[in-house]
Design a protein around this motif. Structure first.
Motif, PDB file in Angstrom:
ATOM      1  N   MET A   1      -5.642  -3.413  -2.299  1.00  0.00           N
ATOM      2  CA  MET A   1      -5.139  -2.865  -3.567  1.00  0.00           C
ATOM      3  C   MET A   1      -5.993  -3.338  -4.732  1.00  0.00           C
ATOM      4  O   MET A   1      -6.639  -4.393  -4.663  1.00  0.00           O
ATOM      5  CB  MET A   1      -3.674  -3.315  -3.777  1.00  0.00           C
ATOM      6  CG  MET A   1      -2.719  -2.907  -2.666  1.00  0.00           C
ATOM      7  SD  MET A   1      -1.129  -3.780  -2.757  1.00  0.00           S
ATOM      8  CE  MET A   1      -0.538  -3.253  -4.367  1.00  0.00           C
ATOM      9  N   THR A   2      -5.983  -2.568  -5.812  1.00  0.00           N
ATOM     10  CA  THR A   2      -6.690  -2.958  -7.037  1.00  0.00           C
ATOM     11  C   THR A   2      -5.807  -3.931  -7.828  1.00  0.00           C
ATOM     12  O   THR A   2      -4.579  -3.940  -7.661  1.00  0.00           O
ATOM     13  CB  THR A   2      -6.984  -1.729  -7.902  1.00  0.00           C
ATOM     14  OG1 THR A   2      -5.741  -1.138  -8.311  1.00  0.00           O
ATOM     15  CG2 THR A   2      -7.798  -0.701  -7.111  1.00  0.00           C
TER      16      THR A   2
ATOM     17  N   GLN B   1       7.484  -3.829 -10.252  1.00  0.00           N
ATOM     18  CA  GLN B   1       8.542  -2.977  -9.700  1.00  0.00           C
ATOM     19  C   GLN B   1       9.421  -3.754  -8.725  1.00  0.00           C
ATOM     20  O   GLN B   1      10.652  -3.659  -8.763  1.00  0.00           O
ATOM     21  CB  GLN B   1       7.930  -1.774  -8.977  1.00  0.00           C
ATOM     22  CG  GLN B   1       7.210  -0.783  -9.878  1.00  0.00           C
ATOM     23  CD  GLN B   1       6.546   0.315  -9.065  1.00  0.00           C
ATOM     24  OE1 GLN B   1       6.904   0.558  -7.905  1.00  0.00           O
ATOM     25  NE2 GLN B   1       5.564   0.979  -9.673  1.00  0.00           N
TER      26      GLN B   1
ATOM     27  N   THR C   1      -2.252  -7.005  -0.153  1.00  0.00           N
ATOM     28  CA  THR C   1      -2.885  -6.855  -1.470  1.00  0.00           C
ATOM     29  C   THR C   1      -4.401  -6.838  -1.385  1.00  0.00           C
ATOM     30  O   THR C   1      -5.073  -6.537  -2.386  1.00  0.00           O
ATOM     31  CB  THR C   1      -2.433  -7.989  -2.398  1.00  0.00           C
ATOM     32  OG1 THR C   1      -2.715  -9.260  -1.771  1.00  0.00           O
ATOM     33  CG2 THR C   1      -0.944  -7.907  -2.676  1.00  0.00           C
TER      34      THR C   1
ATOM     35  N   GLU D   1      -4.838  -3.793 -10.888  1.00  0.00           N
ATOM     36  CA  GLU D   1      -3.856  -3.067 -11.687  1.00  0.00           C
ATOM     37  C   GLU D   1      -2.693  -2.600 -10.825  1.00  0.00           C
ATOM     38  O   GLU D   1      -1.513  -2.678 -11.223  1.00  0.00           O
ATOM     39  CB  GLU D   1      -4.509  -1.854 -12.364  1.00  0.00           C
ATOM     40  CG  GLU D   1      -5.568  -2.190 -13.401  1.00  0.00           C
ATOM     41  CD  GLU D   1      -6.899  -2.588 -12.755  1.00  0.00           C
ATOM     42  OE1 GLU D   1      -7.059  -2.371 -11.524  1.00  0.00           O
ATOM     43  OE2 GLU D   1      -7.766  -3.108 -13.484  1.00  0.00           O
ATOM     44  N   ASP D   2      -3.018  -2.122  -9.623  1.00  0.00           N
ATOM     45  CA  ASP D   2      -1.973  -1.652  -8.706  1.00  0.00           C
ATOM     46  C   ASP D   2      -1.089  -2.809  -8.250  1.00  0.00           C
ATOM     47  O   ASP D   2       0.129  -2.671  -8.126  1.00  0.00           O
ATOM     48  CB  ASP D   2      -2.627  -0.971  -7.497  1.00  0.00           C
ATOM     49  CG  ASP D   2      -1.674  -0.017  -6.794  1.00  0.00           C
ATOM     50  OD1 ASP D   2      -0.652   0.345  -7.420  1.00  0.00           O
ATOM     51  OD2 ASP D   2      -1.938   0.363  -5.640  1.00  0.00           O
ATOM     52  N   ILE D   3      -1.701  -3.958  -8.001  1.00  0.00           N
ATOM     53  CA  ILE D   3      -0.943  -5.143  -7.580  1.00  0.00           C
ATOM     54  C   ILE D   3       0.067  -5.536  -8.647  1.00  0.00           C
ATOM     55  O   ILE D   3       1.247  -5.783  -8.351  1.00  0.00           O
ATOM     56  CB  ILE D   3      -1.898  -6.315  -7.274  1.00  0.00           C
ATOM     57  CG1 ILE D   3      -2.739  -6.024  -6.035  1.00  0.00           C
ATOM     58  CG2 ILE D   3      -1.119  -7.622  -7.098  1.00  0.00           C
ATOM     59  CD1 ILE D   3      -3.804  -7.064  -5.760  1.00  0.00           C
TER      60      ILE D   3
ATOM     61  N   THR E   1       0.814  -1.215   0.000  1.00  0.00           N
ATOM     62  CA  THR E   1       0.000   0.000   0.000  1.00  0.00           C
ATOM     63  C   THR E   1       0.854   1.276   0.000  1.00  0.00           C
ATOM     64  O   THR E   1       0.309   2.364  -0.134  1.00  0.00           O
ATOM     65  CB  THR E   1      -0.929   0.027   1.226  1.00  0.00           C
ATOM     66  OG1 THR E   1      -0.136   0.010   2.428  1.00  0.00           O
ATOM     67  CG2 THR E   1      -1.859  -1.172   1.214  1.00  0.00           C
TER      68      THR E   1
ATOM     69  N   ALA F   1       1.326  -3.736 -11.094  1.00  0.00           N
ATOM     70  CA  ALA F   1       2.353  -2.719 -11.310  1.00  0.00           C
ATOM     71  C   ALA F   1       3.434  -2.791 -10.221  1.00  0.00           C
ATOM     72  O   ALA F   1       4.635  -2.745 -10.518  1.00  0.00           O
ATOM     73  CB  ALA F   1       1.715  -1.329 -11.327  1.00  0.00           C
ATOM     74  N   LYS F   2       2.997  -2.913  -8.984  1.00  0.00           N
ATOM     75  CA  LYS F   2       3.974  -2.938  -7.889  1.00  0.00           C
ATOM     76  C   LYS F   2       4.709  -4.276  -7.814  1.00  0.00           C
ATOM     77  O   LYS F   2       5.864  -4.339  -7.392  1.00  0.00           O
ATOM     78  CB  LYS F   2       3.280  -2.613  -6.568  1.00  0.00           C
ATOM     79  CG  LYS F   2       2.815  -1.159  -6.523  1.00  0.00           C
ATOM     80  CD  LYS F   2       2.287  -0.754  -5.162  1.00  0.00           C
ATOM     81  CE  LYS F   2       1.949   0.741  -5.146  1.00  0.00           C
ATOM     82  NZ  LYS F   2       1.431   1.201  -3.849  1.00  0.00           N
TER      83      LYS F   2
ATOM     84  N   ASP G   1       3.796   3.965  -1.435  1.00  0.00           N
ATOM     85  CA  ASP G   1       3.977   4.516  -2.778  1.00  0.00           C
ATOM     86  C   ASP G   1       5.122   3.850  -3.542  1.00  0.00           C
ATOM     87  O   ASP G   1       4.970   3.507  -4.715  1.00  0.00           O
ATOM     88  CB  ASP G   1       4.224   6.034  -2.686  1.00  0.00           C
ATOM     89  CG  ASP G   1       3.017   6.772  -2.135  1.00  0.00           C
ATOM     90  OD1 ASP G   1       1.886   6.249  -2.307  1.00  0.00           O
ATOM     91  OD2 ASP G   1       3.191   7.832  -1.511  1.00  0.00           O
TER      92      ASP G   1
END
Length: 345
Positions: free
Chosen positions: A288-289, A299, A285, A291-293, A251, A295-296, A253
């Motif tokens: 989180m959405t 990373q 998670t 898409e966010d999951i 969660t 992306a991160k 940034d």
């Protein structure tokens, strides 16, 4: 029970018993002569590694330990008995340092291991010992030799199969609580965990169930190896873990920076911490959405160069496959050669 991983104690072995200056005087015995016995040896101070302990709290309220003095010699050639030893019961993973807190005297890594920390003094000779052809009636008897007196530091480094690492509030205590019977304090603010916690994780069901020990290491922050936050005090516990589970809060940034921060502290501390096998997991998670999951996760995979497990400790999503991966890693690390290397750390 409060966790305590460092304590200073004072120990003293027993003095030797004094020898006896005695003579045999008995009716119808014309030449009785000297018959004083030697003194007994003083008791030792012994450190023993025992099962069932994971804290040094016993040495918080009792710091002085003294073995028994040897019994004195007596007439009729009777030697004094040895003084009783005193045994310090220590948890597995305890290191014993001299008063300077740097000189390592003993490392208790195996259950049943016993080390003599301070030897008892020898008993003094009685006058029987000094009898000779030219000294038929010696009146000399020696006092016992003094025991050893030491100030010691006890430092506990938890021995666990898996060490939970990550920034504060990454969900380490929650992960430990849902997979073991441990009940650490859990709250929504950083540095909730102030003491390492241990728990036994059970993987599988029935006769095929396997177990490994997991340690929750309090959160590391930037500068921890220099004393920032909770400092280096708990980094030592990571040294004895066979492998690491690195939890990252999904969660926040910048998950890549969170991962790099902890890895920098492990590398700066030394002790081969940065070389330990590691599994990386993106936690929380459930908040989180999709898409966010993704992306991160990407990373985190890029910066760690490892496969990233996506989990939620609260909802248990993805936890079971992760536990099976941890069990496989533990099995690989439990080889005798690796155990010897870990014990030497």
């Amino acid at each position: 029970m409060k966790f305590l991983d460092q304590a200073k104690i004072y120990v003293r072995s027993g003095n030797g018993g004094a020898g006896c200056a005695g003579f045999r005087r008995e009716k119808f015995i014309e030449f009785g002569g000297p018959d004083g016995g030697d003194g007994g040896r003083g008791g030792d101070v012994i450190a023993e590694c025992v099962d069932g302990l994971n804290t040094l709290i016993d040495y918080r309220y009792a710091q002085h330990f003294k073995a028994e003095t040897g019994h004195h010699g007596m007439g009729s050639q009777r030697t004094g008995g040895k003084g009783k030893d005193i045994v310090l019961r220590l948890p597995r993973g305890t290191q014993i340092f001299a008063e300077d807190n740097e000189t390592l005297l003993a490392d208790m890594t195996e259950i049943g291991q016993r080390v003599i920390i301070a030897k008892g003094g020898d008993g003094g000779y009685g006058n029987l010992h000094y009898k000779s052809s030219t000294n038929r009636a010696p009146r000399r008897a020696d006092p016992g030799w003094p025991g050893e007196e030491l100030a010691l530091w006890l430092r506990l480094k938890l021995i666990a199969d898996i060490g939970l690492i990550g920034l504060p509030n990454a969900g380490k205590s929650t992960f430990l609580s849902i997979n073991t019977n441990a009940r650490p304090k859990i709250a929504d603010y950083p540095f909730t965990t102030l003491h390492p916690g241990l728990g036994v994780v059970k993987v599988g069901d029935g006769t095929d169930a396997r177990e490994f020990v997991m340690a929750d290491i309090p959160g590391l922050i930037e500068g921890a190896h220099e004393g920032a936050g909770l400092g280096t005090r708990f980094l030592g516990h990571v040294e004895r873990c066979r492998a690491l589970l690195h939890l990252v809060d999904g969660t926040q940034d910048d998950v890549a920076d969170a991962y790099r921060t902890v890895r920098r502290e492990l590398k700066a501390y030394g002790g081969n911490l940065a070389r330990k096998k590691e599994i990386v997991a993106l936690n929380k998670t459930d908040a989180m959405t999709p898409e966010d999951i993704e992306a991160k996760r990407a990373q985190l995979a890029k910066v760690s160069r490892k496969t990233v497990h996506v989990i939620s400790a609260v909802s248990r999503q993805g936890v079971t496959p992760l536990l099976h991966e941890l069990m496989k890693l533990v099995d690989k690390q439990r080889s005798p050669s690796r155990d010897a290397a870990m014990s030497a750390a």
